[in-house]
Design a protein around this motif. Structure first.
Motif, PDB file in Angstrom:
ATOM      1  N   VAL A  38       0.851  -1.184   0.000  1.00  0.00           N
ATOM      2  CA  VAL A  38       0.000   0.000   0.000  1.00  0.00           C
ATOM      3  C   VAL A  38       0.889   1.238   0.000  1.00  0.00           C
ATOM      4  O   VAL A  38       1.721   1.405   0.902  1.00  0.00           O
ATOM      5  CB  VAL A  38      -0.930   0.032   1.232  1.00  0.00           C
ATOM      6  CG1 VAL A  38      -1.775   1.296   1.231  1.00  0.00           C
ATOM      7  CG2 VAL A  38      -1.821  -1.195   1.253  1.00  0.00           C
ATOM      8  N   LYS A  74      -4.422  15.180   7.764  1.00  0.00           N
ATOM      9  CA  LYS A  74      -5.526  14.604   8.536  1.00  0.00           C
ATOM     10  C   LYS A  74      -5.225  14.619  10.040  1.00  0.00           C
ATOM     11  O   LYS A  74      -6.130  14.746  10.855  1.00  0.00           O
ATOM     12  CB  LYS A  74      -5.787  13.159   8.090  1.00  0.00           C
ATOM     13  CG  LYS A  74      -6.294  13.003   6.669  1.00  0.00           C
ATOM     14  CD  LYS A  74      -6.568  11.534   6.362  1.00  0.00           C
ATOM     15  CE  LYS A  74      -7.076  11.331   4.939  1.00  0.00           C
ATOM     16  NZ  LYS A  74      -7.383   9.907   4.645  1.00  0.00           N
ATOM     17  N   LYS A 104      -6.259   6.286  16.322  1.00  0.00           N
ATOM     18  CA  LYS A 104      -7.184   5.218  15.914  1.00  0.00           C
ATOM     19  C   LYS A 104      -8.643   5.664  16.015  1.00  0.00           C
ATOM     20  O   LYS A 104      -9.514   5.121  15.332  1.00  0.00           O
ATOM     21  CB  LYS A 104      -6.965   3.962  16.758  1.00  0.00           C
ATOM     22  CG  LYS A 104      -5.689   3.202  16.422  1.00  0.00           C
ATOM     23  CD  LYS A 104      -5.534   1.981  17.304  1.00  0.00           C
ATOM     24  CE  LYS A 104      -4.274   1.192  16.933  1.00  0.00           C
ATOM     25  NZ  LYS A 104      -4.069   0.018  17.812  1.00  0.00           N
ATOM     26  N   SER A 120     -12.010   9.908  12.937  1.00  0.00           N
ATOM     27  CA  SER A 120     -12.971   9.509  11.903  1.00  0.00           C
ATOM     28  C   SER A 120     -12.374   9.704  10.514  1.00  0.00           C
ATOM     29  O   SER A 120     -11.700  10.700  10.238  1.00  0.00           O
ATOM     30  CB  SER A 120     -14.242  10.349  12.043  1.00  0.00           C
ATOM     31  OG  SER A 120     -15.151  10.071  11.014  1.00  0.00           O
ATOM     32  N   GLY A 121     -12.617   8.750   9.625  1.00  0.00           N
ATOM     33  CA  GLY A 121     -12.173   8.867   8.242  1.00  0.00           C
ATOM     34  C   GLY A 121     -10.761   8.383   7.989  1.00  0.00           C
ATOM     35  O   GLY A 121     -10.266   8.477   6.864  1.00  0.00           O
ATOM     36  N   LEU A 122     -10.107   7.849   9.025  1.00  0.00           N
ATOM     37  CA  LEU A 122      -8.745   7.343   8.868  1.00  0.00           C
ATOM     38  C   LEU A 122      -8.794   5.824   8.679  1.00  0.00           C
ATOM     39  O   LEU A 122      -9.378   5.103   9.490  1.00  0.00           O
ATOM     40  CB  LEU A 122      -7.919   7.697  10.110  1.00  0.00           C
ATOM     41  CG  LEU A 122      -6.400   7.817   9.930  1.00  0.00           C
ATOM     42  CD1 LEU A 122      -6.054   8.944   8.977  1.00  0.00           C
ATOM     43  CD2 LEU A 122      -5.724   8.041  11.266  1.00  0.00           C
ATOM     44  N   GLU A 123      -8.228   5.336   7.585  1.00  0.00           N
ATOM     45  CA  GLU A 123      -8.208   3.902   7.315  1.00  0.00           C
ATOM     46  C   GLU A 123      -7.223   3.193   8.259  1.00  0.00           C
ATOM     47  O   GLU A 123      -6.274   3.807   8.767  1.00  0.00           O
ATOM     48  CB  GLU A 123      -7.797   3.638   5.867  1.00  0.00           C
ATOM     49  CG  GLU A 123      -8.700   4.276   4.834  1.00  0.00           C
ATOM     50  CD  GLU A 123     -10.088   3.684   4.807  1.00  0.00           C
ATOM     51  OE1 GLU A 123     -10.253   2.543   5.311  1.00  0.00           O
ATOM     52  OE2 GLU A 123     -11.010   4.333   4.291  1.00  0.00           O
ATOM     53  N   LYS A 124      -7.427   1.901   8.453  1.00  0.00           N
ATOM     54  CA  LYS A 124      -6.592   1.131   9.373  1.00  0.00           C
ATOM     55  C   LYS A 124      -5.118   1.195   8.981  1.00  0.00           C
ATOM     56  O   LYS A 124      -4.231   1.359   9.826  1.00  0.00           O
ATOM     57  CB  LYS A 124      -7.070  -0.321   9.403  1.00  0.00           C
ATOM     58  CG  LYS A 124      -6.309  -1.209  10.385  1.00  0.00           C
ATOM     59  CD  LYS A 124      -6.878  -2.621  10.402  1.00  0.00           C
ATOM     60  CE  LYS A 124      -6.108  -3.500  11.391  1.00  0.00           C
ATOM     61  NZ  LYS A 124      -6.656  -4.893  11.406  1.00  0.00           N
ATOM     62  N   TYR A 125      -4.836   1.122   7.671  1.00  0.00           N
ATOM     63  CA  TYR A 125      -3.446   1.124   7.218  1.00  0.00           C
ATOM     64  C   TYR A 125      -2.815   2.514   7.276  1.00  0.00           C
ATOM     65  O   TYR A 125      -1.612   2.674   7.076  1.00  0.00           O
ATOM     66  CB  TYR A 125      -3.339   0.557   5.798  1.00  0.00           C
ATOM     67  CG  TYR A 125      -4.210   1.255   4.768  1.00  0.00           C
ATOM     68  CD1 TYR A 125      -3.821   2.450   4.179  1.00  0.00           C
ATOM     69  CD2 TYR A 125      -5.436   0.707   4.390  1.00  0.00           C
ATOM     70  CE1 TYR A 125      -4.617   3.089   3.244  1.00  0.00           C
ATOM     71  CE2 TYR A 125      -6.250   1.347   3.453  1.00  0.00           C
ATOM     72  CZ  TYR A 125      -5.835   2.527   2.892  1.00  0.00           C
ATOM     73  OH  TYR A 125      -6.624   3.170   1.972  1.00  0.00           O
ATOM     74  N   GLU A 126      -3.622   3.543   7.573  1.00  0.00           N
ATOM     75  CA  GLU A 126      -3.104   4.906   7.702  1.00  0.00           C
ATOM     76  C   GLU A 126      -2.691   5.239   9.132  1.00  0.00           C
ATOM     77  O   GLU A 126      -2.169   6.324   9.390  1.00  0.00           O
ATOM     78  CB  GLU A 126      -4.143   5.915   7.219  1.00  0.00           C
ATOM     79  CG  GLU A 126      -4.459   5.799   5.730  1.00  0.00           C
ATOM     80  CD  GLU A 126      -5.539   6.758   5.277  1.00  0.00           C
ATOM     81  OE1 GLU A 126      -5.469   7.200   4.119  1.00  0.00           O
ATOM     82  OE2 GLU A 126      -6.452   7.058   6.082  1.00  0.00           O
TER      83      GLU A 126
END
Length: 358
Positions: free
Chosen positions: A270, A280, A320, A323-329
């Motif tokens: 990724v 973010k 963690k 809101s709006g943050l993907e797990k891999y981010e």
């Protein structure tokens, strides 16, 4: 030798004729403060017989190097900026950037060519604190602008550049009457080639999203096969200027800056753009920080957060919950450093710091 000169040009209230520039420059070199000696040295270079200026790059994106800029191209760039922003003869401007940078040099060139009433002050964190008069125009780095917000009631227009503008600073600008433009450019382009207005935001951007950078007249941009920006500015360079800046282009003459291609973190296949993720996280982290990639046996690279200062709570747990943050981010680890190393222009030395963490 450049003979283009506007007779309305003045420094610190003293109107100066072209024939007197060398005398003024020598006086600054001999008797001035360190920042004034830099101004004097540049003025001597500017009125010399050489058709070019040698500029050293900042080193924020790689090893510093010397580049050659034509004085004619710098004059053209100054005129384009003046026309675009409506800054003509008699503009009351402040020079508070170091003149060893291209941004500082171009403020002087604009003043000389456009006939500004220039006030020069030390390039410190709060450069406007001692000035009482109203100011039409000043160029600053984000750190200076944030530290000078209380002085903005006397400033009509600000050009901010040299580093990304944080979400916190963007929000602080919303309460100001001052017009603020963010610039995109580099040493190779004789300062900026594109601008975007941060305050007041265009009606279409009132939702909070910033507008794209608008390319200035006489300049064309494109993308290469990797998605990086390519700049065509015939008055500056006979060949295209290829960058490592990843962009998206909503329209032909505009673009959004996404980040540096050489900063991309490839984590388990990724591809993560640190600068996009940092935007973010900015509202949730008070200290200076950046994201980078470190070697990992499983992922190849793992995303880590590097923070300046002492630990304040469990940052990973807080991230963690965004809101709006993907797990891999979400960063895999946090590294705290007492102080960030910086380039001479005040930018964070990402590459050097990352290398020391490996």
């Amino acid at each position: 030798m450049i003979t283009e000169f506007n007779t309305s040009f003045s420094i610190n209230g003293l109107q100066i004729a072209y024939a007197d520039l060398s005398e003024v420059a020598y006086s600054l070199v001999k008797e001035g403060e360190p920042f004034e000696r830099e101004i004097g040295d540049f003025l001597l270079d500017w009125i010399s017989e050489s058709p070019v200026i040698v500029q050293r790059t900042s080193g924020s994106t790689g090893t510093p190097k010397e580049i050659v800029l034509s004085k004619e191209g710098m004059v053209k760039s100054a005129r384009i900026t003046g026309d675009f922003l409506g800054l003509g003869e008699g503009t009351k401007a402040v020079l508070c950037l170091p003149v060893n940078s291209i941004a500082g040099k171009m403020m002087l060139v604009r003043a000389l060519i456009l006939g500004w009433e220039l006030t020069m002050v030390a390039p410190e964190r709060t450069p406007l604190w001692a000035l009482q008069d109203t100011i039409d125009f000043v160029a600053m780095v984000p750190m200076q602008l944030e530290a000078s917000l209380k002085e903005m009631d006397r400033v009509s227009m600000v050009l901010v550049g040299g580093a990304p503008v944080s979400a916190h600073l963007q929000q602080a600008l919303m309460g100001l009457d001052t017009i603020v433009y963010e610039s995109y450019g580099m040493s190779e382009t004789a300062s900026h080639i594109a601008l975007r207005k941060l305050n007041p935001l265009p009606e279409a951007s009132k939702s909070g999203s910033l507008p794209p950078f608008q390319v200035l007249p006489g300049i064309h941009v494109d993308q290469d096969e990797t998605g990086c920006l390519v700049i065509d500015a015939p008055f500056l360079s006979e060949t295209s200027i290829r960058t490592n800046d990843m962009v998206s282009r909503p329209e032909e003459n505009s673009f959004y800056w996404l980040g540096r291609a050489d900063n991309i973190v490839n984590s388990g296949g990724v591809k993560l753009m640190p600068e996009l993720l940092e935007s973010k996280l900015q509202p949730f982290i008070k200290q200076r920080f950046f994201l980078t990639g470190l070697p990992d046996k499983v992922l190849g690279q793992k995303l880590v957060l590097v923070v300046e200062g002492e630990p304040e709570g469990d940052l990973i747990a807080e991230i963690k919950r965004i809101s709006g943050l993907e797990k891999y981010e979400v960063p895999k680890a946090v590294h705290y450093l007492s102080a960030f190393e910086e380039t001479k222009s005040g930018k964070i030395s990402r590459a050097e710091i990352t290398q020391k963490l490996i």
